[in-house]
Motif scaffolding. Structure first.
Motif, PDB file in Angstrom:
ATOM      1  N   ALA A  79       6.343  34.402   8.482  1.00  0.00           N
ATOM      2  CA  ALA A  79       7.185  33.231   8.233  1.00  0.00           C
ATOM      3  C   ALA A  79       8.630  33.656   7.984  1.00  0.00           C
ATOM      4  O   ALA A  79       9.574  33.054   8.518  1.00  0.00           O
ATOM      5  N   ALA A  80       8.826  34.705   7.185  1.00  0.00           N
ATOM      6  CA  ALA A  80      10.173  35.183   6.886  1.00  0.00           C
ATOM      7  C   ALA A  80      10.843  35.756   8.125  1.00  0.00           C
ATOM      8  O   ALA A  80      12.047  35.528   8.361  1.00  0.00           O
ATOM      9  N   PHE A 109       1.657  28.524   3.315  1.00  0.00           N
ATOM     10  CA  PHE A 109       2.438  29.134   4.387  1.00  0.00           C
ATOM     11  C   PHE A 109       3.112  30.428   3.945  1.00  0.00           C
ATOM     12  O   PHE A 109       3.573  31.198   4.791  1.00  0.00           O
ATOM     13  N   ALA A 110       3.163  30.660   2.620  1.00  0.00           N
ATOM     14  CA  ALA A 110       3.809  31.871   2.109  1.00  0.00           C
ATOM     15  C   ALA A 110       3.167  32.281   0.787  1.00  0.00           C
ATOM     16  O   ALA A 110       3.776  32.153  -0.282  1.00  0.00           O
ATOM     17  N   PRO A 111       1.933  32.803   0.846  1.00  0.00           N
ATOM     18  CA  PRO A 111       1.273  33.231  -0.389  1.00  0.00           C
ATOM     19  C   PRO A 111       1.854  34.524  -0.955  1.00  0.00           C
ATOM     20  O   PRO A 111       1.696  34.794  -2.145  1.00  0.00           O
ATOM     21  N   GLY A 112       2.514  35.306  -0.122  1.00  0.00           N
ATOM     22  CA  GLY A 112       2.999  36.614  -0.546  1.00  0.00           C
ATOM     23  C   GLY A 112       4.370  36.553  -1.170  1.00  0.00           C
ATOM     24  O   GLY A 112       5.372  36.990  -0.598  1.00  0.00           O
ATOM     25  N   THR A 113       4.427  36.032  -2.388  1.00  0.00           N
ATOM     26  CA  THR A 113       5.688  35.937  -3.110  1.00  0.00           C
ATOM     27  C   THR A 113       5.413  36.009  -4.601  1.00  0.00           C
ATOM     28  O   THR A 113       4.273  35.803  -5.042  1.00  0.00           O
ATOM     29  N   SER A 147       2.932  25.312  -5.721  1.00  0.00           N
ATOM     30  CA  SER A 147       2.318  24.391  -4.769  1.00  0.00           C
ATOM     31  C   SER A 147       3.218  23.185  -4.515  1.00  0.00           C
ATOM     32  O   SER A 147       4.057  22.828  -5.341  1.00  0.00           O
ATOM     33  N   GLY A 148       3.000  22.555  -3.363  1.00  0.00           N
ATOM     34  CA  GLY A 148       3.746  21.341  -3.040  1.00  0.00           C
ATOM     35  C   GLY A 148       5.028  21.574  -2.278  1.00  0.00           C
ATOM     36  O   GLY A 148       5.920  20.713  -2.282  1.00  0.00           O
ATOM     37  N   GLY A 149       5.130  22.692  -1.600  1.00  0.00           N
ATOM     38  CA  GLY A 149       6.365  23.024  -0.911  1.00  0.00           C
ATOM     39  C   GLY A 149       6.422  22.566   0.532  1.00  0.00           C
ATOM     40  O   GLY A 149       5.602  21.783   1.008  1.00  0.00           O
ATOM     41  N   LEU A 150       7.416  23.081   1.253  1.00  0.00           N
ATOM     42  CA  LEU A 150       7.623  22.741   2.649  1.00  0.00           C
ATOM     43  C   LEU A 150       6.651  23.523   3.520  1.00  0.00           C
ATOM     44  O   LEU A 150       6.217  24.624   3.159  1.00  0.00           O
ATOM     45  N   SER A 151       6.321  22.973   4.663  1.00  0.00           N
ATOM     46  CA  SER A 151       5.579  23.733   5.662  1.00  0.00           C
ATOM     47  C   SER A 151       6.552  24.646   6.393  1.00  0.00           C
ATOM     48  O   SER A 151       7.776  24.429   6.382  1.00  0.00           O
TER      49      SER A 151
END
Length: 305
Positions: free
Chosen positions: A289-290, A239-243, A248-252
């Motif tokens: 998302a942000a 949901f947030a690849p741009g960081t 892995s394993g985070g919140l949706s």
């Protein structure tokens, strides 16, 4: 200048996208302004991939995709009818000069907060939360911290500029009250025996029903003035690849929005959304998302009024 209809009357998703949500762009902090968006394009304290200096602009650009909806779902009011928002633009500082950045950011944040405006900052790497906390605590005293992240950022480092040690230094400076602070989405190592904050790790948050998660947060925070800091890497990289430091394993995105939405009865006095690095994202997924989280936070603040 009309605040209530400023972006609602201009649903265009590709023209004139100079400010967040099409809010008025300016620096007049008069009685017609309730909340202020501030961009901080800085990433010299990062330990991972750089690029979050482009985060504020990426979030603003992505927010254009949210301008068409008069009343953001599931809210039942128009944001501008309750909260008049201004985009202050970005903090300007000497290129490559972290000391100047802290000075300029502190001066700007002090000005906005002393004018009795709610400050919502867009980063930029997460180090920026430390000088922001210094400014906000001048007005409100020690703050309850609600911190969404994959990392606790409590590294015991004496480095002056480090995006992994803000919440090691903030308690020592008396900026936050650890007994009323909580971290959500954590899924990396920290000192389990001596850690000063309550932690709701990502696996637990993903497994629990929403009511249970919100109960834990609200019981911890109580009636304290709250600073909410959202590191975008709290979200799973899907949901947030741009960081800069994805885990892995985070919140949706939906889970995070549900939690943020459920905080509307708390006393949130300032907030930030950090660590957006658009270059590592092929389709503005992270920026969107942000931007959505930022807009949700504004609705949460407005709903309290």
């Amino acid at each position: 200048m009309s605040f209530s209809n400023n972006f609602n009357n201009d649903p265009n998703t590709y023209a004139n996208i100079f400010s967040f949500m099409g809010f008025p762009l300016g620096r007049e902090l008069d009685d017609s302004v309730d909340a202020v968006i501030l961009g901080v394009p800085y990433d010299l304290a990062t330990s991972g991939r750089s690029g979050t200096r482009y985060g504020p602009n990426g979030i603003r650009q992505a927010s254009a995709q949210l301008r068409w909806e008069e009343k953001r779902w599931p809210w039942t009011f128009k944001l501008g009818d309750k909260l008049r928002c201004l985009d202050y633009g970005d903090v300007c500082f000497t290129d490559g000069d972290s000391e100047d950045l802290v000075s300029e950011l502190s001066e700007t944040a002090d000005k906005i907060i002393s004018a009795n405006k709610t400050l919502l900052s867009l980063g930029g790497d997460h180090f920026l939360t430390l000088p922001l906390l210094r400014s906000v605590s001048k007005r409100y005293g020690p703050l309850a911290l609600i911190h969404f992240d994959a990392h606790t950022d409590t590294e015991a480092s004496d480095a002056k500029y480090n995006h992994g040690s803000m919440f090691y230094h903030a308690p020592k400076e008396g900026l936050i009250d650890c007994e009323h602070s909580i971290q959500v989405g954590i899924r990396t190592e920290y000192d389990y025996e001596q850690h000063p904050f309550q932690v709701l790790n990502a696996s637990w948050v993903n497994e629990q029903d929403l009511g249970t998660v919100l109960k834990e947060i609200k019981q911890r925070v109580g009636n304290q003035p709250v600073y909410l800091s959202f590191d975008i890497d709290c979200l799973d990289p899907a949901f947030a690849p741009g960081t800069g430091t994805p885990v892995s394993g985070g919140l949706s995105a939906d889970r995070a929005l549900q939690i943020v939405r459920g905080l509307q009865d708390l006393n949130i006095v300032a907030a930030d959304v950090m660590e957006v690095a658009p270059a590592y994202d092929h389709a503005e997924i992270t920026s969107l998302a942000a931007a959505t989280l930022t807009l949700e936070l504004l609705h949460v603040i407005a709903a309290k009024r």
